[in-house]
Motif scaffolding. Structure first.
Motif, PDB file in Angstrom:
ATOM      1  N   LEU A 101      45.513  38.611  39.182  1.00 57.29           N
ATOM      2  CA  LEU A 101      44.904  38.052  40.296  1.00 57.29           C
ATOM      3  C   LEU A 101      46.010  37.166  40.709  1.00 57.29           C
ATOM      4  O   LEU A 101      46.264  36.214  39.988  1.00 57.29           O
ATOM      5  CB  LEU A 101      43.614  37.540  40.278  1.00 57.29           C
ATOM      6  CG  LEU A 101      42.992  36.562  41.296  1.00 57.29           C
ATOM      7  CD1 LEU A 101      43.081  37.304  42.649  1.00 57.29           C
ATOM      8  CD2 LEU A 101      41.795  35.884  40.817  1.00 57.29           C
ATOM      9  N   GLN A 102      46.357  37.241  42.131  1.00 56.65           N
ATOM     10  CA  GLN A 102      47.398  36.128  42.625  1.00 56.65           C
ATOM     11  C   GLN A 102      46.581  35.732  44.149  1.00 56.65           C
ATOM     12  O   GLN A 102      46.427  36.610  44.691  1.00 56.65           O
ATOM     13  CB  GLN A 102      48.521  36.819  43.009  1.00 56.65           C
ATOM     14  CG  GLN A 102      49.671  37.588  41.919  1.00 56.65           C
ATOM     15  CD  GLN A 102      50.784  38.108  42.275  1.00 56.65           C
ATOM     16  OE1 GLN A 102      50.700  38.689  43.423  1.00 56.65           O
ATOM     17  NE2 GLN A 102      51.764  38.242  41.467  1.00 56.65           N
ATOM     18  N   GLY A 103      46.574  34.395  43.933  1.00 57.09           N
ATOM     19  CA  GLY A 103      45.599  33.824  45.203  1.00 57.09           C
ATOM     20  C   GLY A 103      46.131  32.529  45.479  1.00 57.09           C
ATOM     21  O   GLY A 103      46.456  31.808  44.659  1.00 57.09           O
ATOM     22  N   SER A 104      46.193  32.367  46.859  1.00 57.57           N
ATOM     23  CA  SER A 104      46.645  30.938  47.164  1.00 57.57           C
ATOM     24  C   SER A 104      46.045  30.491  48.421  1.00 57.57           C
ATOM     25  O   SER A 104      45.820  31.464  49.263  1.00 57.57           O
ATOM     26  CB  SER A 104      48.118  30.923  47.294  1.00 57.57           C
ATOM     27  OG  SER A 104      48.685  31.775  48.239  1.00 57.57           O
ATOM     28  N   ALA A 105      45.750  29.165  48.780  1.00 56.78           N
ATOM     29  CA  ALA A 105      45.229  28.704  50.002  1.00 56.78           C
ATOM     30  C   ALA A 105      46.411  28.042  50.667  1.00 56.78           C
ATOM     31  O   ALA A 105      47.272  27.373  50.195  1.00 56.78           O
ATOM     32  CB  ALA A 105      44.032  27.781  49.783  1.00 56.78           C
ATOM     33  N   GLU A 106      46.697  28.505  52.265  1.00 60.08           N
ATOM     34  CA  GLU A 106      47.714  27.678  52.850  1.00 60.08           C
ATOM     35  C   GLU A 106      46.683  26.727  53.806  1.00 60.08           C
ATOM     36  O   GLU A 106      45.908  26.936  54.656  1.00 60.08           O
ATOM     37  CB  GLU A 106      48.191  28.666  53.831  1.00 60.08           C
ATOM     38  CG  GLU A 106      49.160  29.792  53.161  1.00 60.08           C
ATOM     39  CD  GLU A 106      50.446  29.062  52.636  1.00 60.08           C
ATOM     40  OE1 GLU A 106      50.648  28.125  53.318  1.00 60.08           O
ATOM     41  OE2 GLU A 106      51.040  29.659  51.970  1.00 60.08           O
ATOM     42  N   GLY A 107      47.151  25.481  53.599  1.00 59.29           N
ATOM     43  CA  GLY A 107      46.325  24.429  54.448  1.00 59.29           C
ATOM     44  C   GLY A 107      44.862  24.235  53.674  1.00 59.29           C
ATOM     45  O   GLY A 107      44.867  23.534  52.494  1.00 59.29           O
ATOM     46  N   ALA A 108      43.779  24.804  54.274  1.00 56.89           N
ATOM     47  CA  ALA A 108      42.286  24.493  53.804  1.00 56.89           C
ATOM     48  C   ALA A 108      42.303  25.171  52.609  1.00 56.89           C
ATOM     49  O   ALA A 108      42.681  26.330  52.238  1.00 56.89           O
ATOM     50  CB  ALA A 108      41.521  24.825  54.699  1.00 56.89           C
ATOM     51  N   THR A 109      41.486  24.603  51.593  1.00 52.33           N
ATOM     52  CA  THR A 109      41.102  25.292  50.352  1.00 52.33           C
ATOM     53  C   THR A 109      39.958  26.229  50.509  1.00 52.33           C
ATOM     54  O   THR A 109      39.521  26.358  51.790  1.00 52.33           O
ATOM     55  CB  THR A 109      40.822  24.258  49.215  1.00 52.33           C
ATOM     56  OG1 THR A 109      39.361  23.743  49.706  1.00 52.33           O
ATOM     57  CG2 THR A 109      41.751  23.244  48.985  1.00 52.33           C
ATOM     58  N   PHE A 110      39.769  27.166  49.586  1.00 51.82           N
ATOM     59  CA  PHE A 110      38.746  28.355  49.710  1.00 51.82           C
ATOM     60  C   PHE A 110      37.576  28.019  48.561  1.00 51.82           C
ATOM     61  O   PHE A 110      37.786  27.446  47.481  1.00 51.82           O
ATOM     62  CB  PHE A 110      39.040  29.551  49.621  1.00 51.82           C
ATOM     63  CG  PHE A 110      39.750  29.965  48.506  1.00 51.82           C
ATOM     64  CD1 PHE A 110      39.251  30.852  47.677  1.00 51.82           C
ATOM     65  CD2 PHE A 110      41.288  29.721  48.094  1.00 51.82           C
ATOM     66  CE1 PHE A 110      40.016  31.006  46.408  1.00 51.82           C
ATOM     67  CE2 PHE A 110      42.080  30.199  47.475  1.00 51.82           C
ATOM     68  CZ  PHE A 110      41.292  31.005  46.250  1.00 51.82           C
ATOM     69  N   SER A 111      36.369  28.426  48.782  1.00 54.25           N
ATOM     70  CA  SER A 111      35.388  27.826  48.086  1.00 54.25           C
ATOM     71  C   SER A 111      34.988  28.989  47.158  1.00 54.25           C
ATOM     72  O   SER A 111      35.685  30.169  47.142  1.00 54.25           O
ATOM     73  CB  SER A 111      34.128  27.574  48.814  1.00 54.25           C
ATOM     74  OG  SER A 111      33.495  28.934  49.403  1.00 54.25           O
ATOM     75  N   ARG A 112      34.255  28.790  46.054  1.00 55.72           N
ATOM     76  CA  ARG A 112      33.813  29.927  45.059  1.00 55.72           C
ATOM     77  C   ARG A 112      33.286  30.889  45.694  1.00 55.72           C
ATOM     78  O   ARG A 112      33.162  32.047  45.196  1.00 55.72           O
ATOM     79  CB  ARG A 112      32.869  29.140  43.912  1.00 55.72           C
ATOM     80  CG  ARG A 112      32.775  30.114  42.676  1.00 55.72           C
ATOM     81  CD  ARG A 112      32.031  29.361  41.611  1.00 55.72           C
ATOM     82  NE  ARG A 112      32.843  28.469  40.911  1.00 55.72           N
ATOM     83  CZ  ARG A 112      32.507  28.410  39.627  1.00 55.72           C
ATOM     84  NH1 ARG A 112      31.909  28.893  39.019  1.00 55.72           N
ATOM     85  NH2 ARG A 112      33.486  27.491  39.296  1.00 55.72           N
ATOM     86  N   ASP A 113      32.109  30.537  46.709  1.00 60.49           N
ATOM     87  CA  ASP A 113      31.569  31.397  47.466  1.00 60.49           C
ATOM     88  C   ASP A 113      32.613  32.494  48.064  1.00 60.49           C
ATOM     89  O   ASP A 113      32.128  33.702  48.214  1.00 60.49           O
ATOM     90  CB  ASP A 113      30.491  30.953  48.365  1.00 60.49           C
ATOM     91  CG  ASP A 113      29.592  32.178  49.155  1.00 60.49           C
ATOM     92  OD1 ASP A 113      28.997  32.754  48.563  1.00 60.49           O
ATOM     93  OD2 ASP A 113      29.731  32.024  50.236  1.00 60.49           O
ATOM     94  N   GLU A 114      33.332  31.838  48.768  1.00 65.01           N
ATOM     95  CA  GLU A 114      34.551  32.747  49.563  1.00 65.01           C
ATOM     96  C   GLU A 114      35.185  33.567  48.593  1.00 65.01           C
ATOM     97  O   GLU A 114      35.580  34.923  49.013  1.00 65.01           O
ATOM     98  CB  GLU A 114      35.269  31.738  50.291  1.00 65.01           C
ATOM     99  CG  GLU A 114      34.756  31.198  51.451  1.00 65.01           C
ATOM    100  CD  GLU A 114      35.631  30.207  52.069  1.00 65.01           C
ATOM    101  OE1 GLU A 114      35.480  30.089  53.389  1.00 65.01           O
ATOM    102  OE2 GLU A 114      36.289  29.473  51.466  1.00 65.01           O
ATOM    103  N   PHE A 115      35.544  33.022  47.244  1.00 63.56           N
ATOM    104  CA  PHE A 115      36.238  33.730  46.376  1.00 63.56           C
ATOM    105  C   PHE A 115      35.376  35.202  45.970  1.00 63.56           C
ATOM    106  O   PHE A 115      35.782  36.185  45.749  1.00 63.56           O
ATOM    107  CB  PHE A 115      36.461  33.099  45.231  1.00 63.56           C
ATOM    108  CG  PHE A 115      37.043  33.948  44.102  1.00 63.56           C
ATOM    109  CD1 PHE A 115      38.623  34.421  44.208  1.00 63.56           C
ATOM    110  CD2 PHE A 115      36.531  34.309  42.949  1.00 63.56           C
ATOM    111  CE1 PHE A 115      39.046  35.044  43.167  1.00 63.56           C
ATOM    112  CE2 PHE A 115      37.118  35.124  42.029  1.00 63.56           C
ATOM    113  CZ  PHE A 115      38.309  35.654  41.983  1.00 63.56           C
ATOM    114  N   SER A 116      34.242  34.909  45.844  1.00 65.26           N
ATOM    115  CA  SER A 116      33.073  35.924  45.235  1.00 65.26           C
ATOM    116  C   SER A 116      33.044  37.033  46.515  1.00 65.26           C
ATOM    117  O   SER A 116      32.987  38.141  46.160  1.00 65.26           O
ATOM    118  CB  SER A 116      31.822  35.437  45.118  1.00 65.26           C
ATOM    119  OG  SER A 116      31.708  34.696  44.075  1.00 65.26           O
TER     120      SER A 116
END
Length: 237
Positions: free
Chosen positions: A200-215
Motif C-alpha cells: 500500500l502506497q498512500g499519501s496526503a497532499e495538503g489536508a490529511t485523511f481520516s481512518r474512516d476515509e481510508f476505510s
C-alpha cells in the motif's frame, strides 16, 4: 462530478490483449482507459548470482515510459546514462508485487523478467503495469507447464493493483491523470486474488485523511481489484 463523468466507484474501461509480440514467452497490452502499457515476460534458464544453487527461482521487472507517452516528449533515460529515481522505485514495486504470487521453489532455478513499457500515460501506470505484468507472467508460466519443464504451477494467486484517492472531497476509484494531479489524497493498493494486501502506497497532499476515509478507499480498492482480476481471468482462460 469526476472529470470523466464516472461514478465514484467506477473503473475505467479495462482491455487486455494477449500474445501481442512474437518473441516473448508471455505478452499483453493492457489498456486502463487512456493508460496503455505493453507487458512482456522473458524466460531465462538462470538466476542471479545470489540465488545460484539455492533451488529458488526469481521474478523481476523493468519499467519505462516511451518519449511520447505523455503530453510533451520526455527524453529517453538511456540518453542521460541512468534511470530516474521514480523509474527505479516503480520497477522494484512491480517485481515485489509479482513475486508475492509466486512459489519460487516450484519455479525452479530460472528467472522471468517482466518488462513494462508505457505507451500512453493517463494516470495509474504502475498499477496497470502490475496488473498486466501478472498476465504476461501467467502466459510465460503456462508455456513452462505445457513443455513439462515444471510440474507444479508456481503461481499461487492473482496479483493486481489499483489507485484510489480523495478528489473534490470524495473517495474515488481508479484515478486518471486529471484527478491524480488534483487529488488531496492518493493511494495505490496491490492485492492478491484472495484479498491479501501486498503493498500500500498512500499519501496526503495538503489536508490529511481520516481512518474512516481510508476505510472507504480500501472498500473501493476491493471492488476495483475484483474487476481487474476478472479481466485477468478472462484474458488468460
Amino acid at each position: 462530478m469526476r472529470p470523466s463523468g464516472r461514478a465514484t466507484d467506477a473503473m475505467r474501461d479495462i482491455v487486455i490483449e494477449t500474445n501481442v509480440t512474437k518473441h516473448a514467452e508471455g505478452s499483453c497490452l493492457i489498456k486502463c482507459g487512456d493508460t496503455h502499457v505493453l507487458c512482456t515476460a522473458s524466460l531465462e534458464e538462470r538466476v542471479p548470482p545470489f540465488l545460484r544453487n539455492s533451488g529458488l527461482g526469481w521474478v523481476t521487472a523493468e519499467y519505462g515510459m516511451l518519449p511520447r507517452s505523455t503530453g510533451s516528449r520526455m527524453r529517453r533515460e538511456s540518453t542521460t546514462g541512468k534511470q530516474g529515481g521514480r523509474t527505479v522505485e516503480i520497477q522494484r514495486l512491480i517485481g515485489r508485487s509479482l513475486r508475492a504470487g509466486v512459489d519460487r521453489v516450484a519455479l525452479g532455478e530460472r528467472q522471468i523478467t517482466v518488462d513494462c513499457d508505457v505507451i500512453q500515460a493517463d494516470g495509474g501506470t504502475r498499477c496497470a503495469s502490475i496488473t498486466g505484468g501478472w498476465v504476461a507472467l501467467r502466459l510465460a508460466v503456462n508455456k513452462l507447464l505445457k513443455a513439462g519443464d515444471i510440474t507444479t504451477d508456481p503461481l499461487t494467486d492473482h496479483v493486481a493493483a489499483v489507485s484510489c484517492g480523495i478528489y473534490a472531497g470524495q473517495p474515488v476509484l481508479d484515478l486518471d491523470y486529471a484527478e491524480d494531479s488534483e487529488a488531496g489524497t492518493d493511494a495505490n493498493f496491490v492485492m492478491t486474488g484472495s484479498g491479501g494486501l501486498v503493498e500500500l502506497q498512500g499519501s496526503a497532499e495538503g489536508a490529511t485523511f481520516s481512518r474512516d476515509e481510508f476505510s472507504q478507499l480500501m472498500d473501493l480498492a476491493d471492488k476495483g481489484i475484483a474487476e481487474l482480476i476478472a479481466a485477468q481471468k478472462a484474458a488468460t482462460s
